[in-house]
Design an enzyme around this catalytic site. Structure first.
Site, PDB file in Angstrom:
ATOM      1  N   ASN A 102       0.856  -1.197   0.000  1.00  0.00           N
ATOM      2  CA  ASN A 102       0.000   0.000   0.000  1.00  0.00           C
ATOM      3  C   ASN A 102       0.889   1.243   0.000  1.00  0.00           C
ATOM      4  OD1 ASN A 102       0.801  -0.428   2.715  1.00  0.00           O
ATOM      5  ND2 ASN A 102      -0.923   0.755   3.483  1.00  0.00           N
ATOM      6  N   ALA A 123      -1.027   4.719  -3.154  1.00  0.00           N
ATOM      7  CA  ALA A 123      -2.147   5.597  -2.780  1.00  0.00           C
ATOM      8  C   ALA A 123      -2.046   6.025  -1.328  1.00  0.00           C
ATOM      9  CB  ALA A 123      -3.473   4.885  -3.029  1.00  0.00           C
ATOM     10  N   ASP A 124      -1.722   5.093  -0.436  1.00  0.00           N
ATOM     11  CA  ASP A 124      -1.702   5.404   0.987  1.00  0.00           C
ATOM     12  C   ASP A 124      -0.547   6.328   1.368  1.00  0.00           C
ATOM     13  OD1 ASP A 124      -3.939   3.894   1.371  1.00  0.00           O
ATOM     14  OD2 ASP A 124      -2.998   2.356   2.589  1.00  0.00           O
ATOM     15  N   TYR A 125       0.667   5.837   1.176  1.00  0.00           N
ATOM     16  CA  TYR A 125       1.820   6.559   1.715  1.00  0.00           C
ATOM     17  C   TYR A 125       2.454   7.537   0.724  1.00  0.00           C
ATOM     18  CZ  TYR A 125       1.326   3.268   5.524  1.00  0.00           C
ATOM     19  OH  TYR A 125       0.827   2.548   6.572  1.00  0.00           O
TER      20      TYR A 125
END
Length: 396
Positions: A158, A161-163
């Site tokens: 992830n 998009a997340d980090y």
């Protein structure tokens, strides 16, 4: 002195990507207070020990506060009245129901910088939809480009998009808003979407460079960064490990070809028409020829040999190899701190190196509610009243 000393941050986050921006601020000196939901039952020793190792929560304090109770909302508003920054990671509308939305809080604190990290942002037809990293990547067109052409797309953990997306853009947006506040005296709402930031990251890649200008749409496993060309690929080694070659510049590929004594392969250097097309049969054959050569030595033998030949090369590491690498060690990317209860806590370091005001790692991550009494005491709430709030399950 940290660059953000004196900056007060309130963090309302329930997932690590929404917690990472606060960690960067905390590393640079900000006082970051996590507002957490009181646990349903007391956390055991093992849970508290694991919490101390949470990279995204170091240098923070924790207040366990029931935000669904009016008394909890009153405490939050009192904290927000003197805060510089709020970071929240809920779907649009949740903070309003909790009495902690930007419009409400900025009315009492016009200098407030309020950062919202949400899947789709605060407007548009998808704004209330649930989703996670893989969903954002699929909608952004990122996932369809990762992996081999004849297989399903591969989740890149992830990280995107997340980090790489929401977390980093959130931290950057906060700093931009703080800088703007120095000029205008006013805070503002920073609206960061996981989908938006995934699109922005994809737009910056070479794959998409000619999408708008020439109508050339990239496909999975194709293009010069897709892994099918000999100069940018993952190779098997003699010891069953992997080696990466990343010679996208023709002169670096020439260095590699000379090093392996195959000057005939120099002609397979990157060409201008390879941004989106797949490798042809001759280029695939060249990659297979290189693979046969790479299989004659171990990963580490090749690495030591090729770095001396000025070749872009990398060892595909296991986690224990990463932390032992001399470059990682030299850059202080592995740090240790002493915890009063849990002994030595190891973590990865701060990647942003400031020469005059460097970040510092002052404390391990807290367990839920570790600083409740301390924070409420700073608000002037007497000990007897704190006990009453705890008995009523407003705080923990």
């Amino acid at each position: 002195m940290g660059v953000l000393d004196g900056i007060k941050v309130l963090e309302m986050a329930r997932v690590p990507p929404a917690e990472l921006p606060g960690m960067f601020l905390a590393d640079m000196g900000a006082d970051v207070l996590k507002i957490e939901t009181p646990p349903a039952e007391a956390e055991d020793a093992a849970t508290k020990r694991r919490a101390a190792f949470a990279y995204v929560n170091r240098n923070k304090r924790s207040l366990a506060l029931n935000m669904k109770a009016p008394e909890g909302q009153a405490i939050f508003k009192k904290l927000a009245a003197t805060a510089d920054i709020i970071v929240e990671g809920f779907r649009p509308g949740v903070m309003k129901r909790l009495g902690g939305d930007y419009e409400t809080l900025s009315a009492a604190n016009p200098r407030l910088v309020y950062c919202s990290l949400s899947g789709f942002g605060h407007n548009g037809p998808y704004k209330d939809y649930p989703a996670h990293d893989g969903n954002y990547l699929s909608l952004a067109g990122v996932l369809n480009l990762i992996g081999e052409p004849d297989r399903k797309p591969i989740f890149p953990l992830n990280l995107v998009a997340d980090y790489g997306g929401a977390s980093m853009h959130g931290a950057l947006g906060i700093m931009m808003a703080l800088f703007a506040r120095e000029r205008t005296g006013r805070g503002q709402h920073v609206d960061v979407s996981y989908l938006d930031t995934s699109l922005a990251l994809l737009a910056a890649t070479p794959n998409m460079r000619f999408f708008w200008s020439d109508g050339m749409a990239p496909k999975r496993g194709e293009g010069f960064l897709g892994g099918s060309y000999p100069y940018y690929a993952v190779y098997d080694t003699k010891d069953g490990k992997y080696l990466t070659i990343g010679c996208t510049e023709p002169w670096l590929w020439e260095n590699f070809c000379k090093a392996i004594n195959r000057p005939d392969l120099v002609k397979f250097a990157r060409k201008s028409d390879q941004f989106v097309r797949a490798a042809n049969a001759e280029e695939v054959a060249a990659r297979e020829a290189v693979e046969a050569i790479i299989k004659t030595r171990t990963r580490d033998e090749w690495y030591d040999f090729l770095v001396k030949a000025d070749v872009c090369v990398g060892k595909v590491y296991e986690p224990d190899e990463v932390v032992a690498d001399p470059q990682v060690q030299a850059r202080d990317m592995i740090v240790e701190m002493r915890h009063p209860v849990h002994g030595t806590v190891k973590q990865f370091g701060q990647p942003i190196k400031l020469s005059d005001t460097p970040g510092t790692i002052r404390s391990a991550a807290p367990h839920s509610g570790e600083h409740t009494d301390e924070v409420l005491g700073e608000l002037g709430i007497p000990a007897a009243d704190i006990k009453a709030l705890r008995d009523q399950k407003i705080v923990a």
